[in-house]
Scaffold this motif. Structure first.
Motif, PDB file in Angstrom:
ATOM      1  N   ASP A   1       0.170   4.036   1.210  1.00 10.17           N
ATOM      2  CA  ASP A   1       0.108   4.816   2.456  1.00 10.17           C
ATOM      3  C   ASP A   1       1.101   4.295   3.503  1.00 10.17           C
TER       4      ASP A   1
ATOM      5  N   ARG B   1      -2.183   4.902   9.555  1.00  7.03           N
ATOM      6  CA  ARG B   1      -2.085   5.720   8.345  1.00  7.03           C
ATOM      7  C   ARG B   1      -1.635   7.123   8.745  1.00  7.03           C
TER       8      ARG B   1
ATOM      9  N   GLN C   1       1.100   1.641   5.168  1.00  8.09           N
ATOM     10  CA  GLN C   1       0.553   0.873   6.297  1.00  8.09           C
ATOM     11  C   GLN C   1       1.156  -0.529   6.298  1.00  8.09           C
TER      12      GLN C   1
ATOM     13  N   ASP D   1       0.841  -1.199   0.000  1.00  6.60           N
ATOM     14  CA  ASP D   1       0.000   0.000   0.000  1.00  6.60           C
ATOM     15  C   ASP D   1       0.869   1.240   0.000  1.00  6.60           C
TER      16      ASP D   1
HETATM   17 MG    MG Z   1      -4.340   1.919   4.099  1.00  7.38          MG
END
Ligand code: MG
Ligand code: UDP
Length: 323
Positions: free
Chosen positions: A101, A204, A103, A99
């Motif tokens: 982001d 996040r 994470q 991902d």
């Molecule tokens: Mg995420």
């Protein structure tokens, strides 16, 4: 597979939907990490039709790092499509998905790469914890995963999209023609020498989760039905149950008729009508859903449409439809 220390190019696929704040950080962290570890790598950002400044952010990273490339969809096609587009673009000997982001902790890529070097072809990231979530979300996720686990025969309760796959495994996945490909399950379903790496879902840092309740329900239903025909069998089961009830009630009605108490029982009639009517509707709905899915597959539309590319000497104005 026998050589102990194989080396090769690692392609990292990063699906990004409205992630303008995360893209520069992801590029910086991952390039820094892999360069530091001496692993040849390329990053492929897939902009899944974002409405914010994600695409300019990706273009900026392409200029900043020669090993970064970008693909932009013509609209939002969903994370699964973005993953498959990235895999189709990657030239690596092994390909990882994580991902954008962050994470999924990028440090784990090093461990995954080492396992690949030892000959594993599918390295799966499994969650030790689901990160911070509301209890309703956790309950829904648990229900979905137990259903999908029994449908696939693979324990999916801790599965994630964080994976590192060998070129061969990726080629097998890309050769599958189904449009509703569920990456997380398919990449386990294909088999191969598999290893697991545990990771903790990180909080996040920027932006917010892209999943609404509605999109999660749609995701759950789509993926469940693409892996299982159990709901159709449920239709037969319900049919048999209703038949059993009707035999019992039929016997009771006959008995009432012959003993001269036949006038009563309108409530039973009404209840039966409602009950059978609604069961029939539900069953038709389930069958209709599968018919709709067959219709979708048969149309054979592309899984996604690429509007633009950047980095790696790509022609920026390229427009094409890619399967
Ligand atoms: Mg995420
Ligand atoms: N994502 C995507 N297309 C979508 C939704 C999400 O490419 O339609 C990407 C998103 O940018 C992120 C990853 O998929 O990199 C996971 O999404 P998100 O963080 O929203 O999900 P969560 O981590 O909350 O499960």
């Amino acid at each position: 597979m026998q050589e102990q220390e194989r080396r090769g190019l690692l392609s990292v696929v990063l699906p990004a939907y409205n992630e303008e704040a995360s893209v520069p950080r992801a590029a910086q962290v991952i390039c820094g990490l892999l360069t530091g570890a001496g692993i040849a790598h390329e990053l492929i950002f897939v902009d899944d039709g974002s409405r914010d400044g994600t695409w300019p952010a990706i273009q900026a990273q392409c200029l900043r790092f020669p090993q970064v490339r970008g693909v932009r969809f013509s609209r939002n096609f969903g994370k699964e499509a973005a993953i498959f587009a990235g895999l189709a673009q990657g030239a690596g000997d092994c390909l990882a998905v994580l991902d954008c982001d962050l994470q999924h902790p990028p440090e784990k890529l090093l461990e995954m790469y080492r396992l690949w070097q030892q000959g594993y072809q599918v390295v799966e990231g499994v969650k030790t914890s689901r990160g911070r979530e509301n209890p309703l979300h956790t309950l829904a996720a648990r229900t979905f995963y137990s259903a999908i686990s029994s449908a696939t025969g693979i324990d999916m309760s801790r599965a994630s999209d964080f994976k590192l796959l060998d070129r061969r495994a990726v080629d097998v996945l890309l050769a599958m023609r189904e449009k509703n490909a569920f990456f997380r399950a398919l990449s386990s379903w294909i088999g191969f020498r598999t290893a697991q790496v545990e990771f903790q879902v990180q909080p996040r840092l920027e932006g917010q989760s892209k999943w609404s309740i509605r999109s999660l329900v749609r995701y759950a239903v789509t993926n469940l039905t693409s892996f299982s025909t159990a709901p159709l069998q449920l239709v037969t089961l319900l049919g048999m149950l209703v038949f059993l009830c009707s035999v019992l009630l039929g016997l009771r009605s006959l008995w009432q008729k012959f003993t001269g108490q036949a006038l009563e029982g309108f409530t039973t009639v009404i209840l039966l009508q409602l009950f059978i009517g609604s069961i029939l509707m539900i069953c038709l709905g389930i069958i209709g859903y599968y018919v709709a899915k067959i219709y979708d597959e048969i149309k054979d539309r592309p899984r996604y449409i690429v509007a633009e590319r950047c980095g790696g000497g790509a022609d920026d104005a390229q427009t094409e439809a890619t399967l």
